[in-house]
Design an enzyme around this catalytic site. Structure first.
Site, PDB file in Angstrom:
ATOM      1  N   TRP A 185       0.979  -1.279  -0.075  1.00  6.46           N
ATOM      2  CA  TRP A 185       0.066   0.111  -0.014  1.00  6.46           C
ATOM      3  C   TRP A 185       0.958   1.147   0.049  1.00  6.46           C
ATOM      4  O   TRP A 185       1.769   1.352   0.628  1.00  6.46           O
ATOM      5  CB  TRP A 185      -0.930  -0.006   1.174  1.00  6.46           C
ATOM      6  N   GLU A 226      -3.208  -2.961  -2.391  1.00  6.65           N
ATOM      7  CA  GLU A 226      -4.341  -2.366  -1.395  1.00  6.65           C
ATOM      8  C   GLU A 226      -4.553  -1.031  -2.016  1.00  6.65           C
ATOM      9  O   GLU A 226      -3.836   0.065  -2.141  1.00  6.65           O
ATOM     10  CB  GLU A 226      -3.976  -2.372  -0.076  1.00  6.65           C
ATOM     11  N   LYS A 228      -7.141   2.887  -1.607  1.00  4.63           N
ATOM     12  CA  LYS A 228      -7.521   3.702  -0.825  1.00  4.63           C
ATOM     13  C   LYS A 228      -8.368   4.792  -1.662  1.00  4.63           C
ATOM     14  O   LYS A 228      -7.796   5.468  -2.754  1.00  4.63           O
ATOM     15  CB  LYS A 228      -6.575   4.245   0.094  1.00  4.63           C
ATOM     16  N   ASP A 259      -9.620  -2.897   2.068  1.00  6.12           N
ATOM     17  CA  ASP A 259      -9.883  -2.508   3.471  1.00  6.12           C
ATOM     18  C   ASP A 259     -11.076  -1.631   3.916  1.00  6.12           C
ATOM     19  O   ASP A 259     -11.510  -0.731   3.083  1.00  6.12           O
ATOM     20  CB  ASP A 259      -8.664  -1.327   3.761  1.00  6.12           C
ATOM     21  N   HIS A 262     -11.517   2.301   3.370  1.00  7.58           N
ATOM     22  CA  HIS A 262     -10.734   2.731   2.371  1.00  7.58           C
ATOM     23  C   HIS A 262     -11.632   3.004   1.170  1.00  7.58           C
ATOM     24  O   HIS A 262     -11.309   3.363   0.206  1.00  7.58           O
ATOM     25  CB  HIS A 262      -9.352   1.819   1.964  1.00  7.58           C
ATOM     26  N   HIS A 286      -8.628  -6.126   5.050  1.00  8.59           N
ATOM     27  CA  HIS A 286      -8.154  -5.343   6.207  1.00  8.59           C
ATOM     28  C   HIS A 286      -9.506  -5.079   6.821  1.00  8.59           C
ATOM     29  O   HIS A 286     -10.245  -4.149   6.655  1.00  8.59           O
ATOM     30  CB  HIS A 286      -7.287  -4.219   5.960  1.00  8.59           C
ATOM     31  N   ASP A 294     -11.490   7.310   7.040  1.00  6.00           N
ATOM     32  CA  ASP A 294     -10.660   6.246   7.324  1.00  6.00           C
ATOM     33  C   ASP A 294     -10.026   6.538   8.603  1.00  6.00           C
ATOM     34  O   ASP A 294      -8.799   6.738   8.843  1.00  6.00           O
ATOM     35  CB  ASP A 294      -9.637   5.990   6.274  1.00  6.00           C
ATOM     36  N   ASP A 296     -10.098   3.997  10.995  1.00  9.50           N
ATOM     37  CA  ASP A 296      -9.493   2.886  11.627  1.00  9.50           C
ATOM     38  C   ASP A 296      -9.830   2.756  13.082  1.00  9.50           C
ATOM     39  O   ASP A 296      -9.123   2.512  13.821  1.00  9.50           O
ATOM     40  CB  ASP A 296      -8.046   2.831  11.542  1.00  9.50           C
ATOM     41  N   ASP A 326      -6.976  -4.097  10.641  1.00 12.82           N
ATOM     42  CA  ASP A 326      -6.242  -2.849  10.484  1.00 12.82           C
ATOM     43  C   ASP A 326      -7.206  -1.556  11.126  1.00 12.82           C
ATOM     44  O   ASP A 326      -8.027  -1.144  10.686  1.00 12.82           O
ATOM     45  CB  ASP A 326      -5.968  -2.755   9.005  1.00 12.82           C
TER      46      ASP A 326
END
Length: 420
Positions: A185, A226, A228, A259, A262, A286, A294, A296, A326
């Site tokens: 990523w 990955e 985003k 993800d 993302h 993820h 994002d 997380d 993640d």
């Protein structure tokens, strides 16, 4: 085993059996699934190679809860505590900056020897290891570009770093007998509207082609890419978009990483799994929890996590999907964050295994949408918790919230002595 837990389980087992659901088979299958727990929750994504470097790449960790790991030894101790409270044997996901070495080494020169202590520890613990090149928090990524950088010398640095990372991943897989997933990523993008969207993507494609040129036995290492939507400092344009990496991954036989944080705030990855599975060789997840962007957050047992579990189970996608976590929250106990997120991910899979998927499919094909809806709703209050409690006790980990007492004790005995 507690007689009450046993009794509750047997009663639940009977209820599920009426719908043809074998709880014993579900628990056996659950034991084979490995969750890749991310190391960076334990120290707020600082790592050990460049600890004084500011966290960049559109990533932000908020909070100042005491007890963040300061050394590889402390991080491994925290991981051990977390794993002792989570049922099953799993994996640890490392970023390149978590090298455990006294040698001063640049990212483009990392070698397996810089991670030997991690491998020895993983062998002792019966864990697998996954890996990620760290294309952020470095002076050569300070302007927001790495593999798509217009400067060929800077681009070369990051290409060499990613190539070296794949070799480290292969070393993990060979040594541990568990395939390592090495996920690429990069944060590359512009804060405001670019004049040229194509050229950076062309450079990224060419760089990735060079990164992946070396053939590595897929038994030891699998590559993932990955995407985003955006990050802080890259709000207007991200080079590695979903469309870019979906195309690249399918064309080049790479795992495609989805993800949960993302994408656009109204998008969910659960709805992408079935479509992507028809064309991609494999999928990397993820599992995260976005809150408006994002951010997380720690994974909770919400509707999206449940839907991810359902899609993986009902579509029989577990064999081609690698599940990683993640998230990073420095406002709460970091070990507790791991335990909450990982246990919830496993719960979502188990709950999906205990749903009447075949009956729902039959009703749907027959056009009996009333039965489909009724069964779906009624099973939300079936005694899934009794099966989960039994599984935890069977696997020798705390049942229900009793794990929190152990984390609180660990905080008093270990974490608070580290300071802020």
């Amino acid at each position: 085993m507690s007689s009450k837990i046993e009794q509750n389980y047997r009663e639940a087992q009977e209820l599920y059996a009426k719908h043809g659901i074998d709880t014993e088979e579900a628990l056996k299958k659950l034991q084979t699934i490995k969750i890749s727990m991310h190391c960076w929750q334990g120290d707020d994504v600082r790592g050990f190679l460049n600890r004084d470097q500011e966290l960049t790449g559109g990533i932000s960790v908020t909070g100042s809860y005491p007890g963040a790991a300061r050394t590889p030894e402390e991080l491994r101790a925290d991981l051990e505590k977390a794993f002792s409270l989570i049922p099953g044997k799993h994996k640890v996901n490392l970023h390149a900056i978590y090298a455990d070495t006294d040698e001063k080494v640049e990212l483009d020169r990392i070698e397996p020897k810089h991670y030997e202590k991690w491998v020895s520890w993983a062998k002792e613990q019966g864990l697998g290891l996954d890996f990620n090149p760290t294309c952020f928090s470095h002076e050569k990524s300070s302007d927001g570009f790495t593999l798509s950088h217009a400067d060929p010398e800077i681009r070369r640095f990051w290409i060499d770093h990613c190539k070296a990372s794949r070799r480290v991943g292969a070393y993990f897989g060979e040594q541990l007998g568990q395939t390592c997933v090495t996920n690429v990523w990069v944060p590359d993008g512009y804060k405001d509207i670019p004049a040229d969207r194509l050229a950076p993507r062309q450079r990224l494609k060419d760089a990735l082609d060079e990164v992946f040129a070396e053939e590595i036995d897929p038994k030891f290492n699998l590559d993932a890419v990955e995407s985003k939507l955006f990050g802080l400092g890259a709000e207007a344009y991200t080079v590695g978009s979903h469309e870019f990496y979906m195309g690249y991954g399918i064309r080049n036989n790479k795992l495609i990483c989805l993800d949960a944080g993302h994408f656009h705030p109204t998008e969910v990855i659960s709805n992408k799994l079935s479509a992507l599975s028809l064309f991609a060789d494999g999928i990397l997840l993820h599992v995260s929890r976005p809150v408006r962007w994002d951010s997380d957050h720690v994974v909770v047992l919400d509707d999206e996590l449940m839907d991810i579990g359902r899609e993986l189970v009902r579509g029989d996608l577990l064999g081609k999907t690698h599940i990683g976590l993640d998230f990073f929250d420095a406002s709460i106990n970091r070990v507790a964050a791991w335990v909450i997120g990982t246990r919830n991910t496993i719960k979502a899979l188990l709950r999906a295994m205990l749903e009447p998927a075949e009956a729902l499919r039959k009703a749907e094909l027959a056009g009996d949408y009333t039965t489909r809806l009724a069964l779906s709703e009624e099973f939300k209050t079936y005694p899934f918790g009794a099966v989960w409690d039994y599984y935890c006790e069977q696997m020798g980990v705390p049942v229900r919230e009793s794990w929190l007492d152990e984390v609180k004790a660990y905080e008093q005995e270990v974490l608070q002595k580290r300071g802020g």
